[in-house]
Design a protein around this motif. Structure first.
Motif, PDB file in Angstrom:
ATOM      1  N   GLN A 100      63.601  -2.076  52.460  1.00  0.00           N
ATOM      2  CA  GLN A 100      62.272  -1.968  52.033  1.00  0.00           C
ATOM      3  C   GLN A 100      61.574  -3.473  51.450  1.00  0.00           C
ATOM      4  N   TYR A 101      62.165  -4.031  50.548  1.00  0.00           N
ATOM      5  CA  TYR A 101      61.704  -5.271  50.155  1.00  0.00           C
ATOM      6  C   TYR A 101      63.040  -6.134  49.451  1.00  0.00           C
ATOM      7  N   SER A 102      63.021  -7.450  49.705  1.00  0.00           N
ATOM      8  CA  SER A 102      64.292  -8.384  49.172  1.00  0.00           C
ATOM      9  C   SER A 102      63.669  -9.213  48.043  1.00  0.00           C
ATOM     10  N   PHE A 103      64.374  -9.581  47.355  1.00  0.00           N
ATOM     11  CA  PHE A 103      63.752 -10.599  45.895  1.00  0.00           C
ATOM     12  C   PHE A 103      64.920 -10.971  45.171  1.00  0.00           C
ATOM     13  N   GLU A 104      64.717 -12.200  44.677  1.00  0.00           N
ATOM     14  CA  GLU A 104      65.487 -13.023  43.918  1.00  0.00           C
ATOM     15  C   GLU A 104      65.086 -12.735  42.140  1.00  0.00           C
ATOM     16  N   THR A 105      66.051 -13.177  41.457  1.00  0.00           N
ATOM     17  CA  THR A 105      65.557 -12.571  40.074  1.00  0.00           C
ATOM     18  C   THR A 105      65.045 -14.066  39.420  1.00  0.00           C
ATOM     19  N   ARG A 106      64.732 -15.223  40.068  1.00  0.00           N
ATOM     20  CA  ARG A 106      64.378 -16.426  39.252  1.00  0.00           C
ATOM     21  C   ARG A 106      62.939 -15.920  38.515  1.00  0.00           C
ATOM     22  N   SER A 107      62.709 -17.047  37.756  1.00  0.00           N
ATOM     23  CA  SER A 107      61.454 -16.660  36.954  1.00  0.00           C
ATOM     24  C   SER A 107      60.215 -17.059  37.837  1.00  0.00           C
ATOM     25  N   VAL A 108      59.210 -15.927  37.680  1.00  0.00           N
ATOM     26  CA  VAL A 108      57.955 -16.057  38.261  1.00  0.00           C
ATOM     27  C   VAL A 108      56.862 -16.175  37.329  1.00  0.00           C
ATOM     28  N   LEU A 140      58.827 -11.271  42.027  1.00  0.00           N
ATOM     29  CA  LEU A 140      58.175 -11.317  43.594  1.00  0.00           C
ATOM     30  C   LEU A 140      59.206 -10.767  44.565  1.00  0.00           C
ATOM     31  N   ALA A 141      58.516 -10.060  45.813  1.00  0.00           N
ATOM     32  CA  ALA A 141      59.512  -9.399  46.711  1.00  0.00           C
ATOM     33  C   ALA A 141      58.798  -9.670  47.984  1.00  0.00           C
ATOM     34  N   ARG A 142      59.682  -9.923  49.095  1.00  0.00           N
ATOM     35  CA  ARG A 142      59.131  -9.850  50.385  1.00  0.00           C
ATOM     36  C   ARG A 142      59.430  -8.689  51.048  1.00  0.00           C
ATOM     37  N   VAL A 143      58.260  -7.983  51.756  1.00  0.00           N
ATOM     38  CA  VAL A 143      58.365  -6.641  52.175  1.00  0.00           C
ATOM     39  C   VAL A 143      58.984  -6.653  53.826  1.00  0.00           C
ATOM     40  N   TRP A 144      59.799  -6.041  54.001  1.00  0.00           N
ATOM     41  CA  TRP A 144      60.515  -5.968  55.417  1.00  0.00           C
ATOM     42  C   TRP A 144      60.187  -4.977  56.326  1.00  0.00           C
ATOM     43  N   ILE A 145      59.287  -4.011  55.907  1.00  0.00           N
ATOM     44  CA  ILE A 145      59.035  -2.847  56.731  1.00  0.00           C
ATOM     45  C   ILE A 145      58.211  -3.515  58.037  1.00  0.00           C
ATOM     46  N   ALA A 146      58.563  -3.175  58.932  1.00  0.00           N
ATOM     47  CA  ALA A 146      57.904  -3.453  60.298  1.00  0.00           C
ATOM     48  C   ALA A 146      57.939  -4.979  60.500  1.00  0.00           C
ATOM     49  N   ALA A 147      58.944  -5.785  59.674  1.00  0.00           N
ATOM     50  CA  ALA A 147      58.716  -7.364  59.780  1.00  0.00           C
ATOM     51  C   ALA A 147      59.428  -7.925  61.180  1.00  0.00           C
ATOM     52  N   THR A 148      58.862  -8.789  61.529  1.00  0.00           N
ATOM     53  CA  THR A 148      59.439  -9.354  62.532  1.00  0.00           C
ATOM     54  C   THR A 148      59.867 -10.967  62.428  1.00  0.00           C
ATOM     55  N   VAL A 169      60.659 -13.731  58.723  1.00  0.00           N
ATOM     56  CA  VAL A 169      60.822 -13.709  57.286  1.00  0.00           C
ATOM     57  C   VAL A 169      59.536 -13.464  56.620  1.00  0.00           C
ATOM     58  N   PRO A 170      59.098 -12.429  55.829  1.00  0.00           N
ATOM     59  CA  PRO A 170      57.673 -12.051  55.496  1.00  0.00           C
ATOM     60  C   PRO A 170      57.394 -12.758  54.167  1.00  0.00           C
ATOM     61  N   PRO A 171      56.302 -12.997  53.777  1.00  0.00           N
ATOM     62  CA  PRO A 171      55.621 -13.807  52.464  1.00  0.00           C
ATOM     63  C   PRO A 171      55.953 -13.009  51.304  1.00  0.00           C
ATOM     64  N   LEU A 172      55.877 -13.584  50.065  1.00  0.00           N
ATOM     65  CA  LEU A 172      56.052 -12.721  48.961  1.00  0.00           C
ATOM     66  C   LEU A 172      54.694 -11.983  48.638  1.00  0.00           C
ATOM     67  N   THR A 173      54.655 -10.775  48.881  1.00  0.00           N
ATOM     68  CA  THR A 173      53.352 -10.300  48.842  1.00  0.00           C
ATOM     69  C   THR A 173      53.507  -8.635  47.836  1.00  0.00           C
ATOM     70  N   HIS A 174      54.636  -8.860  47.479  1.00  0.00           N
ATOM     71  CA  HIS A 174      54.836  -7.442  46.196  1.00  0.00           C
ATOM     72  C   HIS A 174      55.784  -7.982  44.861  1.00  0.00           C
ATOM     73  N   ALA A 187      62.058  -1.837  37.988  1.00  0.00           N
ATOM     74  CA  ALA A 187      61.000  -0.851  37.731  1.00  0.00           C
ATOM     75  C   ALA A 187      59.824  -1.023  38.603  1.00  0.00           C
ATOM     76  N   ASP A 188      59.256  -0.041  39.256  1.00  0.00           N
ATOM     77  CA  ASP A 188      58.151  -0.513  40.210  1.00  0.00           C
ATOM     78  C   ASP A 188      57.245   0.716  40.356  1.00  0.00           C
ATOM     79  N   THR A 189      55.913   0.321  39.971  1.00  0.00           N
ATOM     80  CA  THR A 189      54.914   1.453  39.674  1.00  0.00           C
ATOM     81  C   THR A 189      53.931   1.030  41.081  1.00  0.00           C
ATOM     82  N   GLY A 190      54.195   0.208  41.852  1.00  0.00           N
ATOM     83  CA  GLY A 190      53.333  -0.400  42.662  1.00  0.00           C
ATOM     84  C   GLY A 190      53.741  -0.271  44.181  1.00  0.00           C
ATOM     85  N   PHE A 191      54.574   0.298  44.706  1.00  0.00           N
ATOM     86  CA  PHE A 191      55.148   0.390  45.939  1.00  0.00           C
ATOM     87  C   PHE A 191      54.365   1.616  46.771  1.00  0.00           C
ATOM     88  N   GLY A 192      53.339   1.310  47.470  1.00  0.00           N
ATOM     89  CA  GLY A 192      52.498   2.455  47.759  1.00  0.00           C
ATOM     90  C   GLY A 192      52.788   3.281  48.876  1.00  0.00           C
TER      91      GLY A 192
END
Length: 278
Positions: free
Chosen positions: A184-192, A94-102, A104-109, A123-128
Protein backbone atom coordinates in the motif's frame (compact mmCIF):
# COMPACT_ATOMS: atom_id res chain seq x y z
CA UNK A 1 -3.36 26.13 15.00
CA UNK A 2 -2.50 25.89 18.69
CA UNK A 3 -4.10 23.27 20.90
CA UNK A 4 -6.20 25.99 22.60
CA UNK A 5 -7.48 27.24 19.24
CA UNK A 6 -8.75 23.85 18.11
CA UNK A 7 -12.51 23.55 18.68
CA UNK A 8 -12.79 20.00 19.98
CA UNK A 9 -16.53 20.31 20.58
CA UNK A 10 -17.17 21.21 16.95
CA UNK A 11 -14.89 18.40 15.78
CA UNK A 12 -16.62 15.86 18.06
CA UNK A 13 -19.99 16.99 16.69
CA UNK A 14 -18.70 16.59 13.12
CA UNK A 15 -17.53 13.01 13.75
CA UNK A 16 -20.56 12.15 15.94
CA UNK A 17 -18.44 11.31 18.96
CA UNK A 18 -20.50 11.69 22.17
CA UNK A 19 -17.61 11.49 24.65
CA UNK A 20 -13.96 12.47 24.85
CA UNK A 21 -11.79 9.44 23.96
CA UNK A 22 -9.09 8.19 26.28
CA UNK A 23 -5.50 9.17 25.49
CA UNK A 24 -4.31 5.64 24.76
CA UNK A 25 -4.35 3.20 21.85
CA UNK A 26 -8.01 2.38 22.44
CA UNK A 27 -9.00 6.04 22.34
CA UNK A 28 -6.86 6.49 19.24
CA UNK A 29 -8.82 3.75 17.51
CA UNK A 30 -12.16 5.19 18.59
CA UNK A 31 -11.26 8.66 17.31
CA UNK A 32 -9.89 7.46 13.98
CA UNK A 33 -12.89 5.23 13.35
CA UNK A 34 -15.37 8.01 14.12
CA UNK A 35 -13.49 10.37 11.81
CA UNK A 36 -13.55 7.98 8.86
CA UNK A 37 -17.21 7.08 9.35
CA UNK A 38 -18.22 10.74 9.26
CA UNK A 39 -15.89 12.62 6.91
CA UNK A 40 -15.55 11.45 3.29
CA UNK A 41 -12.35 11.21 1.32
CA UNK A 42 -12.65 13.32 -1.83
CA UNK A 43 -10.56 15.29 -4.32
CA UNK A 44 -13.36 17.26 -5.98
CA UNK A 45 -11.85 20.67 -5.26
CA UNK A 46 -8.76 19.60 -7.21
CA UNK A 47 -10.93 18.85 -10.25
CA UNK A 48 -12.70 22.19 -9.76
CA UNK A 49 -9.35 24.00 -9.87
CA UNK A 50 -9.69 25.47 -6.40
CA UNK A 51 -6.39 24.36 -4.96
CA UNK A 52 -5.90 22.60 -1.64
CA UNK A 53 -4.95 24.61 1.45
CA UNK A 54 -3.56 22.47 4.27
CA UNK A 55 -3.05 25.00 7.05
CA UNK A 56 -5.04 24.12 10.16
CA UNK A 57 -7.59 26.93 9.91
CA UNK A 58 -8.42 26.25 6.25
CA UNK A 59 -8.77 22.52 6.78
CA UNK A 60 -11.02 22.99 9.82
CA UNK A 61 -13.20 25.46 7.91
CA UNK A 62 -13.65 23.04 5.02
CA UNK A 63 -13.96 19.64 6.70
CA UNK A 64 -15.71 20.66 9.92
CA UNK A 65 -17.49 23.98 9.45
CA UNK A 66 -18.48 23.52 5.81
CA UNK A 67 -19.12 19.77 6.15
CA UNK A 68 -16.99 18.78 3.17
CA UNK A 69 -14.42 16.01 2.81
CA UNK A 70 -10.86 16.14 1.57
CA UNK A 71 -7.85 14.04 0.69
CA UNK A 72 -4.97 12.85 2.87
CA UNK A 73 -3.22 16.17 3.45
CA UNK A 74 -6.50 17.66 4.68
CA UNK A 75 -7.81 14.68 6.67
CA UNK A 76 -4.60 14.03 8.49
CA UNK A 77 -3.98 17.73 9.24
CA UNK A 78 -7.37 17.84 10.94
CA UNK A 79 -6.84 14.53 12.71
CA UNK A 80 -3.36 15.50 13.91
CA UNK A 81 -4.71 18.79 15.29
CA UNK A 82 -7.41 16.87 17.14
CA UNK A 83 -4.86 14.41 18.55
CA UNK A 84 -2.66 17.22 19.81
CA UNK A 85 -5.61 19.05 21.33
CA UNK A 86 -6.54 15.86 23.20
CA UNK A 87 -3.03 15.51 24.59
CA UNK A 88 -1.62 12.81 22.33
CA UNK A 89 2.06 12.91 21.36
CA UNK A 90 1.80 12.86 17.58
CA UNK A 91 3.57 14.12 14.47
CA UNK A 92 3.16 13.76 10.70
CA UNK A 93 4.94 11.33 8.40
CA UNK A 94 5.11 11.15 4.61
CA UNK A 95 4.70 8.00 2.52
CA UNK A 96 5.17 6.62 -1.00
CA UNK A 97 2.03 4.98 -2.40
CA UNK A 98 2.99 1.75 -4.22
CA UNK A 99 -0.42 0.77 -5.59
CA UNK A 100 -0.03 0.38 -9.38
CA UNK A 101 3.50 1.86 -9.18
CA UNK A 102 6.00 0.89 -11.88
CA UNK A 103 8.88 2.86 -10.35
CA UNK A 104 9.68 4.41 -6.99
CA UNK A 105 6.69 6.71 -6.35
CA UNK A 106 6.89 10.23 -4.90
CA UNK A 107 5.94 11.17 -1.35
CA UNK A 108 2.24 11.84 -1.91
CA UNK A 109 0.63 10.54 1.27
CA UNK A 110 0.70 11.71 4.89
CA UNK A 111 -0.52 10.20 8.16
CA UNK A 112 0.34 10.40 11.86
CA UNK A 113 2.91 8.72 14.07
CA UNK A 114 1.59 8.58 17.64
CA UNK A 115 3.74 7.81 20.66
CA UNK A 116 1.86 6.20 23.54
CA UNK A 117 4.10 5.36 26.47
CA UNK A 118 6.96 3.26 25.10
CA UNK A 119 5.08 2.36 21.90
CA UNK A 120 4.74 4.05 18.56
CA UNK A 121 1.54 3.69 16.51
CA UNK A 122 0.54 4.73 13.00
CA UNK A 123 -2.89 6.30 12.56
CA UNK A 124 -4.33 7.27 9.18
CA UNK A 125 -7.63 8.99 8.42
CA UNK A 126 -6.78 9.89 4.83
CA UNK A 127 -6.08 6.76 2.77
CA UNK A 128 -9.01 6.91 0.40
CA UNK A 129 -9.05 3.35 -0.91
CA UNK A 130 -9.48 1.48 2.36
CA UNK A 131 -9.56 1.72 6.14
CA UNK A 132 -6.39 0.91 8.06
CA UNK A 133 -6.91 0.53 11.82
CA UNK A 134 -4.26 2.12 14.05
CA UNK A 135 -1.29 -0.24 14.20
CA UNK A 136 1.72 -0.51 16.50
CA UNK A 137 4.97 0.20 14.67
CA UNK A 138 6.28 -3.34 15.04
CA UNK A 139 7.74 -5.52 12.30
CA UNK A 140 5.09 -8.10 11.37
CA UNK A 141 2.25 -6.36 13.24
CA UNK A 142 -1.18 -7.17 11.82
CA UNK A 143 -4.65 -5.65 12.11
CA UNK A 144 -8.03 -6.57 10.65
CA UNK A 145 -10.31 -3.86 9.29
CA UNK A 146 -14.11 -3.98 9.78
CA UNK A 147 -14.55 -5.02 6.14
CA UNK A 148 -12.39 -8.10 6.76
CA UNK A 149 -9.21 -6.86 5.07
CA UNK A 150 -5.96 -7.79 6.81
CA UNK A 151 -3.08 -5.31 7.15
CA UNK A 152 0.55 -6.01 7.96
CA UNK A 153 3.59 -3.84 8.67
CA UNK A 154 6.99 -4.99 7.42
CA UNK A 155 10.42 -3.45 7.50
CA UNK A 156 11.03 -2.54 3.87
CA UNK A 157 14.79 -2.12 3.56
CA UNK A 158 15.72 1.06 1.72
CA UNK A 159 12.14 2.32 1.92
CA UNK A 160 11.85 2.00 5.70
CA UNK A 161 8.47 0.45 6.54
CA UNK A 162 5.84 -1.04 4.22
CA UNK A 163 2.13 -1.28 4.90
CA UNK A 164 0.56 -4.24 3.06
CA UNK A 165 -3.07 -5.18 2.62
CA UNK A 166 -4.76 -8.52 1.94
CA UNK A 167 -8.37 -8.10 0.88
CA UNK A 168 -10.57 -7.59 -2.15
CA UNK A 169 -10.50 -3.80 -1.81
CA UNK A 170 -6.74 -3.70 -2.09
CA UNK A 171 -6.62 -1.08 -4.85
CA UNK A 172 -7.81 2.51 -4.61
CA UNK A 173 -10.58 2.00 -7.15
CA UNK A 174 -11.91 -1.13 -5.46
CA UNK A 175 -10.59 -3.68 -7.98
CA UNK A 176 -9.10 -6.31 -5.74
CA UNK A 177 -6.19 -8.32 -7.05
CA UNK A 178 -7.03 -11.47 -5.12
CA UNK A 179 -3.32 -12.30 -4.87
CA UNK A 180 -2.71 -11.90 -1.15
CA UNK A 181 -0.81 -9.11 0.55
CA UNK A 182 -0.25 -6.11 -1.70
CA UNK A 183 1.99 -3.09 -0.95
CA UNK A 184 0.00 0.00 0.00
CA UNK A 185 2.58 2.56 1.05
CA UNK A 186 6.11 2.79 2.44
CA UNK A 187 7.45 5.32 4.90
CA UNK A 188 10.30 6.33 7.15
CA UNK A 189 9.98 7.85 10.61
CA UNK A 190 12.29 10.83 10.16
CA UNK A 191 10.88 14.26 11.04
CA UNK A 192 8.50 15.86 8.54
CA UNK A 193 8.21 19.65 8.46
CA UNK A 194 5.52 22.03 7.22
CA UNK A 195 7.54 22.76 4.09
CA UNK A 196 7.73 19.03 3.28
CA UNK A 197 3.95 18.69 3.57
CA UNK A 198 3.42 21.82 1.46
CA UNK A 199 5.67 20.48 -1.29
CA UNK A 200 4.03 17.05 -1.37
CA UNK A 201 0.55 18.55 -1.31
CA UNK A 202 1.43 20.90 -4.15
CA UNK A 203 2.70 18.00 -6.30
CA UNK A 204 -0.31 15.84 -5.52
CA UNK A 205 -2.80 18.58 -6.39
CA UNK A 206 -1.04 20.09 -9.44
CA UNK A 207 1.33 17.60 -11.14
CA UNK A 208 -0.03 16.50 -14.54
CA UNK A 209 0.70 12.85 -13.72
CA UNK A 210 -1.18 12.94 -10.40
CA UNK A 211 -4.35 10.84 -10.67
CA UNK A 212 -6.21 13.41 -8.61
CA UNK A 213 -6.13 15.84 -11.54
CA UNK A 214 -7.85 13.38 -13.85
CA UNK A 215 -10.06 11.14 -11.70
CA UNK A 216 -12.88 12.00 -9.33
CA UNK A 217 -12.34 9.96 -6.17
CA UNK A 218 -14.89 9.91 -3.34
CA UNK A 219 -15.15 7.31 -0.58
CA UNK A 220 -16.35 6.76 2.95
CA UNK A 221 -16.07 4.00 5.53
CA UNK A 222 -19.27 2.18 6.47
CA UNK A 223 -19.81 0.41 9.83
CA UNK A 224 -18.95 -2.95 8.22
CA UNK A 225 -17.90 -1.98 4.73
CA UNK A 226 -16.89 0.73 2.32
CA UNK A 227 -18.45 2.92 -0.36
CA UNK A 228 -16.67 4.62 -3.24
CA UNK A 229 -17.42 6.73 -6.28
CA UNK A 230 -14.58 6.70 -8.79
CA UNK A 231 -15.57 8.97 -11.67
CA UNK A 232 -18.90 7.38 -12.65
CA UNK A 233 -18.38 3.98 -10.98
CA UNK A 234 -20.23 3.59 -7.70
CA UNK A 235 -19.45 0.69 -5.39
CA UNK A 236 -20.83 -0.13 -1.98
CA UNK A 237 -19.94 -3.08 0.19
CA UNK A 238 -21.64 -3.90 3.48
CA UNK A 239 -20.68 -7.23 4.94
CA UNK A 240 -20.97 -9.78 2.14
CA UNK A 241 -23.33 -7.61 0.08
CA UNK A 242 -21.86 -5.60 -2.76
CA UNK A 243 -23.49 -3.12 -5.13
CA UNK A 244 -21.93 -1.72 -8.28
CA UNK A 245 -23.42 0.76 -10.72
CA UNK A 246 -22.40 3.18 -13.46
CA UNK A 247 -23.81 6.69 -13.07
CA UNK A 248 -24.57 8.43 -16.35
CA UNK A 249 -26.92 11.19 -15.20
CA UNK A 250 -25.37 14.25 -13.47
CA UNK A 251 -28.49 14.58 -11.35
CA UNK A 252 -28.01 11.05 -10.02
CA UNK A 253 -24.30 11.76 -9.44
CA UNK A 254 -25.16 14.86 -7.43
CA UNK A 255 -27.77 12.96 -5.42
CA UNK A 256 -25.34 10.13 -4.72
CA UNK A 257 -22.73 12.60 -3.47
CA UNK A 258 -25.27 14.04 -1.06
CA UNK A 259 -27.06 10.91 0.15
CA UNK A 260 -24.13 8.51 0.52
CA UNK A 261 -21.13 10.79 1.07
CA UNK A 262 -22.68 13.90 2.60
CA UNK A 263 -21.16 16.20 -0.03
CA UNK A 264 -23.34 19.01 -1.32
CA UNK A 265 -22.39 20.47 -4.71
CA UNK A 266 -24.49 22.65 -6.97
CA UNK A 267 -25.57 21.44 -10.40
CA UNK A 268 -23.07 23.90 -11.86
CA UNK A 269 -20.23 22.48 -9.76
CA UNK A 270 -21.09 18.93 -10.80
CA UNK A 271 -21.06 20.02 -14.45
CA UNK A 272 -17.67 21.72 -13.94
CA UNK A 273 -16.19 18.49 -12.56
CA UNK A 274 -16.44 16.99 -16.05
CA UNK A 275 -16.98 13.54 -14.56
CA UNK A 276 -20.49 12.91 -15.88
CA UNK A 277 -21.57 14.17 -19.29
CA UNK A 278 -24.47 16.59 -19.01
Amino acid sequence: MSDAAFDLDAYFARVHLPARPSVDHLGLGVLQRAHRLAIPFENLDVLLGRGIAIDSASVFAKLVTAGRGGYCFEHNRLFLDALLALGFDARPLLARVWIAATDVPPLTHTFSLVTIGEEQWIADTGFGGSYTPPMPLIDGAQATAPDGALFRLDRAGEHGWMLLRDGDLATTDGRGSGTGFQPQYSFETRSVFAADLALSNHWTSTAPVSRFLHTGVVSIVLPNGFASLTDTTYKRRAGSDETRAEITDPRVYRLRLSMMFGITLSAEEVAALGVVAG
